[in-house]
Design a protein around this motif. Structure first.
Motif, short mmCIF file in Angstrom:
data_model
loop_
_atom_site.label_atom_id
_atom_site.label_comp_id
_atom_site.label_asym_id
_atom_site.label_seq_id
_atom_site.Cartn_x
_atom_site.Cartn_y
_atom_site.Cartn_z
N PHE A 38 0.86 -1.19 0.00
CA PHE A 38 0.00 0.00 0.00
C PHE A 38 0.89 1.24 0.00
O PHE A 38 1.01 1.95 1.01
CB PHE A 38 -0.92 -0.03 1.23
N PRO A 39 1.56 1.51 -1.13
CA PRO A 39 2.55 2.59 -1.18
C PRO A 39 1.96 3.99 -1.23
O PRO A 39 2.70 4.98 -1.19
CB PRO A 39 3.33 2.28 -2.47
N HIS A 40 0.62 4.09 -1.24
CA HIS A 40 -0.04 5.39 -1.40
C HIS A 40 0.03 6.25 -0.15
O HIS A 40 -0.20 7.45 -0.20
CB HIS A 40 -1.52 5.20 -1.77
N ALA A 41 0.31 5.62 1.01
CA ALA A 41 0.32 6.34 2.28
C ALA A 41 1.25 5.62 3.24
O ALA A 41 1.68 4.48 2.98
CB ALA A 41 -1.09 6.39 2.87
N ASP A 42 1.56 6.25 4.35
CA ASP A 42 2.40 5.63 5.38
C ASP A 42 1.52 4.74 6.25
O ASP A 42 1.33 4.99 7.45
CB ASP A 42 3.11 6.69 6.21
N ALA A 43 0.97 3.68 5.65
CA ALA A 43 0.02 2.82 6.36
C ALA A 43 0.68 2.03 7.48
O ALA A 43 0.02 1.66 8.45
CB ALA A 43 -0.65 1.88 5.37
N ARG A 44 1.95 1.78 7.36
CA ARG A 44 2.64 1.05 8.44
C ARG A 44 2.51 1.78 9.78
O ARG A 44 2.32 1.15 10.81
CB ARG A 44 4.12 0.88 8.06
N SER A 45 2.55 3.08 9.74
CA SER A 45 2.47 3.86 10.99
C SER A 45 1.10 3.76 11.64
O SER A 45 0.95 4.05 12.83
CB SER A 45 2.80 5.33 10.71
N TRP A 46 0.09 3.35 10.90
CA TRP A 46 -1.24 3.19 11.48
C TRP A 46 -1.28 2.04 12.49
O TRP A 46 -2.17 1.98 13.33
CB TRP A 46 -2.28 2.92 10.40
N PHE A 47 -0.35 1.10 12.34
CA PHE A 47 -0.39 -0.12 13.14
C PHE A 47 0.76 -0.27 14.13
O PHE A 47 0.59 -0.89 15.18
CB PHE A 47 -0.41 -1.34 12.21
N GLU A 48 1.93 0.27 13.83
CA GLU A 48 3.08 0.08 14.71
C GLU A 48 2.75 0.53 16.13
O GLU A 48 2.30 1.65 16.35
CB GLU A 48 4.29 0.86 14.19
N GLY A 49 2.92 -0.40 17.09
CA GLY A 49 2.65 -0.09 18.49
C GLY A 49 1.19 -0.11 18.88
O GLY A 49 0.86 0.15 20.03
N ASN A 50 0.29 -0.42 17.95
CA ASN A 50 -1.15 -0.43 18.24
C ASN A 50 -1.66 -1.87 18.16
O ASN A 50 -2.19 -2.31 17.14
CB ASN A 50 -1.88 0.47 17.24
N ASP A 51 -1.47 -2.60 19.25
CA ASP A 51 -1.80 -4.03 19.26
C ASP A 51 -3.26 -4.30 18.97
O ASP A 51 -3.60 -5.29 18.30
CB ASP A 51 -1.41 -4.66 20.60
N ALA A 52 -4.15 -3.45 19.46
CA ALA A 52 -5.59 -3.67 19.22
C ALA A 52 -5.91 -3.56 17.72
O ALA A 52 -6.66 -4.37 17.18
CB ALA A 52 -6.42 -2.67 20.02
N ALA A 53 -5.34 -2.57 17.06
CA ALA A 53 -5.57 -2.40 15.62
C ALA A 53 -4.95 -3.55 14.83
O ALA A 53 -5.54 -4.04 13.86
CB ALA A 53 -5.02 -1.06 15.14
N ILE A 54 -3.77 -3.99 15.24
CA ILE A 54 -3.11 -5.11 14.57
C ILE A 54 -3.97 -6.36 14.67
O ILE A 54 -4.25 -7.03 13.67
CB ILE A 54 -1.72 -5.37 15.18
N GLU A 55 -4.43 -6.68 15.88
CA GLU A 55 -5.21 -7.90 16.09
C GLU A 55 -6.52 -7.87 15.33
O GLU A 55 -6.89 -8.84 14.66
CB GLU A 55 -5.45 -8.13 17.57
N ALA A 56 -7.24 -6.75 15.44
CA ALA A 56 -8.54 -6.65 14.76
C ALA A 56 -8.37 -6.72 13.24
O ALA A 56 -9.15 -7.41 12.55
CB ALA A 56 -9.24 -5.35 15.15
N THR A 57 -7.38 -6.04 12.72
CA THR A 57 -7.17 -6.02 11.27
C THR A 57 -6.71 -7.37 10.75
O THR A 57 -7.18 -7.84 9.70
CB THR A 57 -6.16 -4.91 10.90
N ALA A 58 -5.80 -8.01 11.47
CA ALA A 58 -5.32 -9.33 11.05
C ALA A 58 -6.45 -10.35 11.06
O ALA A 58 -6.61 -11.13 10.11
CB ALA A 58 -4.18 -9.78 11.95
N MET A 59 -7.24 -10.36 12.13
CA MET A 59 -8.34 -11.33 12.22
C MET A 59 -9.40 -11.08 11.15
O MET A 59 -9.81 -11.99 10.43
CB MET A 59 -8.97 -11.27 13.61
N ARG A 60 -9.83 -9.84 11.03
CA ARG A 60 -10.90 -9.52 10.07
C ARG A 60 -10.47 -9.87 8.64
O ARG A 60 -11.19 -10.51 7.89
CB ARG A 60 -11.26 -8.04 10.17
N ASN A 61 -9.28 -9.43 8.27
CA ASN A 61 -8.87 -9.57 6.88
C ASN A 61 -8.38 -10.97 6.53
O ASN A 61 -8.58 -11.42 5.41
CB ASN A 61 -7.83 -8.50 6.54
N SER A 62 -7.77 -11.69 7.48
CA SER A 62 -7.41 -13.07 7.18
C SER A 62 -8.66 -13.94 7.08
O SER A 62 -8.70 -14.90 6.29
CB SER A 62 -6.45 -13.64 8.23
#
Length: 196
Positions: free
Chosen positions: A101-125
């Motif tokens: 997703f090179p259009h934005a710094d999307a990595r920064s949306w998740f780094e250090g945000n365990d709740a967002a990582i878990e919800a996004t990984a579960m939903r999208n997988s």
């Protein structure tokens, strides 16, 4: 994208498709496995995060590793399936966002945000696992999704690095329709839907 699929395609994907527990003795070749992935990967995930990681369990050695992780009721149908897919999720999926997703710094949306990582990984997988099942049906395979397994045991056996976690399993092959139960009821539109 405006072409309506014909009735035969809708029946194969949805109307006549069933969850199978018994399998014909027909193998699922590597070419089909590759096609499954090539179709699945094109379906949408949020910010193209694509967190699903897939292990296709086919060999006797791999089945022996999976067997003790299964709930008792899932052992026979899984061991007799030509192929079982472990749908897993990479909890470090965000590390690949600069590429995906090179259009934005999307990595920064998740780094250090365990709740967002878990919800996004579960939903999208989970979405990607659903896409995989539709791809399998489109390619003429039957599916038997299940969640009756010890996820910690599967993770230890198949993902020892620790950042990939199992989500659910899908048996794949050519189902034995003679062993199917009658189809269970479904809700009517008015039972569960609103148009506001």
């Amino acid at each position: 994208m405006s072409t309506h699929l014909n009735q035969a395609a809708l029946e194969q994907l949805f109307i006549n498709a069933r969850s199978h527990s018994a399998w014909q003795a027909r193998p699922v070749g590597d070419d089909i496995v590759q096609q499954l992935f090539e179709l699945m990967k094109m379906a949408p995930t949020s910010a193209n995060c694509s967190p699903a990681r897939l292990v296709f369990v086919r060999s006797e050695a791999a089945k022996a590793k999976l067997r003790p992780c299964l709930a008792e009721g899932n052992v026979e149908k899984t061991m007799s399936a030509p192929l079982t897919v472990i749908i897993a999720m990479d909890m470090r999926f965000y590390e690949h966002l600069p590429r995906l997703f090179p259009h934005a710094d999307a990595r920064s949306w998740f780094e250090g945000n365990d709740a967002a990582i878990e919800a996004t990984a579960m939903r999208n997988s989970t979405l990607q696992g659903g896409y995989l099942m539709l791809a399998a049906r489109a390619l003429g395979l039957d599916c038997g999704p299940m969640s009756g397994f010890d996820s910690a045991a599967v993770d230890a056996a198949f993902f020892p690095e620790g950042h990939v976690k199992s989500n659910f399993l899908v048996n794949l092959g050519y189902g034995d329709a003679s062993k199917l139960f009658p189809r269970s009821p479904r809700f009517d539109f008015a039972d569960v839907c609103q148009i506001l």
